[in-house]
Design a protein around this motif. Structure first.
Motif, mmCIF file in Angstrom:
data_model
loop_
_atom_site.group_PDB
_atom_site.id
_atom_site.type_symbol
_atom_site.label_atom_id
_atom_site.label_comp_id
_atom_site.label_asym_id
_atom_site.label_seq_id
_atom_site.Cartn_x
_atom_site.Cartn_y
_atom_site.Cartn_z
ATOM 1 N N GLN A 290 3.477 10.329 -10.232
ATOM 2 C CA GLN A 290 3.089 10.265 -11.382
ATOM 3 C C GLN A 290 2.044 11.579 -10.880
ATOM 4 O O GLN A 290 1.843 12.150 -12.144
ATOM 5 C CB GLN A 290 1.705 9.072 -11.338
ATOM 6 N N TYR A 291 1.424 12.073 -9.973
ATOM 7 C CA TYR A 291 1.128 12.939 -9.739
ATOM 8 C C TYR A 291 1.758 13.899 -9.725
ATOM 9 O O TYR A 291 1.924 15.691 -10.568
ATOM 10 C CB TYR A 291 0.046 12.766 -8.394
ATOM 11 N N LEU B 274 0.615 -1.230 0.096
ATOM 12 C CA LEU B 274 0.353 -0.392 0.482
ATOM 13 C C LEU B 274 1.135 1.688 -0.175
ATOM 14 O O LEU B 274 0.328 1.889 -0.603
ATOM 15 C CB LEU B 274 -0.782 0.143 1.564
ATOM 16 N N ASP B 275 1.896 1.246 0.750
ATOM 17 C CA ASP B 275 3.160 2.337 0.637
ATOM 18 C C ASP B 275 3.134 2.689 -0.843
ATOM 19 O O ASP B 275 3.801 3.567 -0.770
ATOM 20 C CB ASP B 275 3.886 1.742 1.745
ATOM 21 N N THR B 276 3.763 1.585 -0.803
ATOM 22 C CA THR B 276 4.620 1.357 -2.562
ATOM 23 C C THR B 276 3.263 2.020 -3.661
ATOM 24 O O THR B 276 4.063 2.769 -4.254
ATOM 25 C CB THR B 276 4.497 -0.265 -2.818
ATOM 26 N N LEU B 277 2.195 1.947 -3.187
ATOM 27 C CA LEU B 277 1.659 2.526 -4.448
ATOM 28 C C LEU B 277 1.221 3.960 -4.094
ATOM 29 O O LEU B 277 1.047 4.935 -5.337
ATOM 30 C CB LEU B 277 0.072 1.422 -4.183
ATOM 31 N N PHE B 278 1.254 4.467 -2.984
ATOM 32 C CA PHE B 278 0.914 5.632 -2.256
ATOM 33 C C PHE B 278 2.217 6.625 -2.823
ATOM 34 O O PHE B 278 2.217 7.347 -3.326
ATOM 35 C CB PHE B 278 1.175 6.009 -1.290
ATOM 36 N N GLN B 279 3.001 5.607 -2.558
ATOM 37 C CA GLN B 279 4.502 6.439 -3.508
ATOM 38 C C GLN B 279 4.407 6.741 -5.026
ATOM 39 O O GLN B 279 4.470 7.563 -5.786
ATOM 40 C CB GLN B 279 5.821 5.768 -2.967
ATOM 41 N N GLN B 280 4.034 5.875 -5.667
ATOM 42 C CA GLN B 280 4.004 6.271 -7.107
ATOM 43 C C GLN B 280 2.879 6.637 -7.923
ATOM 44 O O GLN B 280 2.926 7.565 -8.246
ATOM 45 C CB GLN B 280 3.895 3.824 -7.231
ATOM 46 N N SER B 281 2.133 6.848 -6.921
ATOM 47 C CA SER B 281 1.095 7.408 -7.198
ATOM 48 C C SER B 281 1.251 9.097 -6.743
ATOM 49 O O SER B 281 1.160 10.537 -8.042
ATOM 50 C CB SER B 281 -0.563 7.310 -6.593
ATOM 51 N N ALA B 282 2.032 8.797 -5.832
ATOM 52 C CA ALA B 282 2.616 10.864 -5.168
ATOM 53 C C ALA B 282 3.438 11.303 -6.608
ATOM 54 O O ALA B 282 3.101 12.309 -7.374
ATOM 55 C CB ALA B 282 3.374 10.374 -4.321
#
Length: 105
Positions: free
Chosen positions: A19-20, A9-17
């Motif tokens: 990309q943002y 979940l942390d990895t997904l949040f980092q990737q999303s950030a």
């Protein structure tokens, strides 16, 4: 059903950030390019308008000055012809340009 771990979940949040941030950077670059293009379009429009308004009279004056400066020995009857024909041509071209003139680029 598969569950997501905290690490995933942390990895997904980092990737999303990330990309943002990339999307925001792309948006800023696009807006900068659009603003620059709009300024250039307005500048071209005004340059075209000023070029027509001031360029034509300056061309006529420079032509007449050059005639009187470089050809003073021409008789006065021919001077009128030498001045009238090119000025009539320039004015004819100007009328044609003005007929289809649009300041939009």
């Amino acid at each position: 059903m598969e569950t997501i771990t905290d690490y995933e979940l942390d990895t997904l949040f980092q990737q999303s950030a990330q990309q943002y941030k990339a999307v925001e950077q792309i948006n800023r670059q696009v807006m900068r390019t659009v603003r620059r293009d709009m300024r250039l379009k307005a500048l071209r429009k005004w340059a075209k308008l000023l070029g027509l308004c001031f360029g034509l009279p300056v061309a006529v004056v420079v032509y007449i000055y050059a005639l009187f400066l470089f050809m003073p020995e021409i008789p006065e009857q021919l001077q009128a012809v030498y001045i009238a024909i090119p000025i009539a041509t320039i004015l004819g071209l100007a009328v044609q340009r003005l007929r289809y003139f649009s300041p939009e680029v």
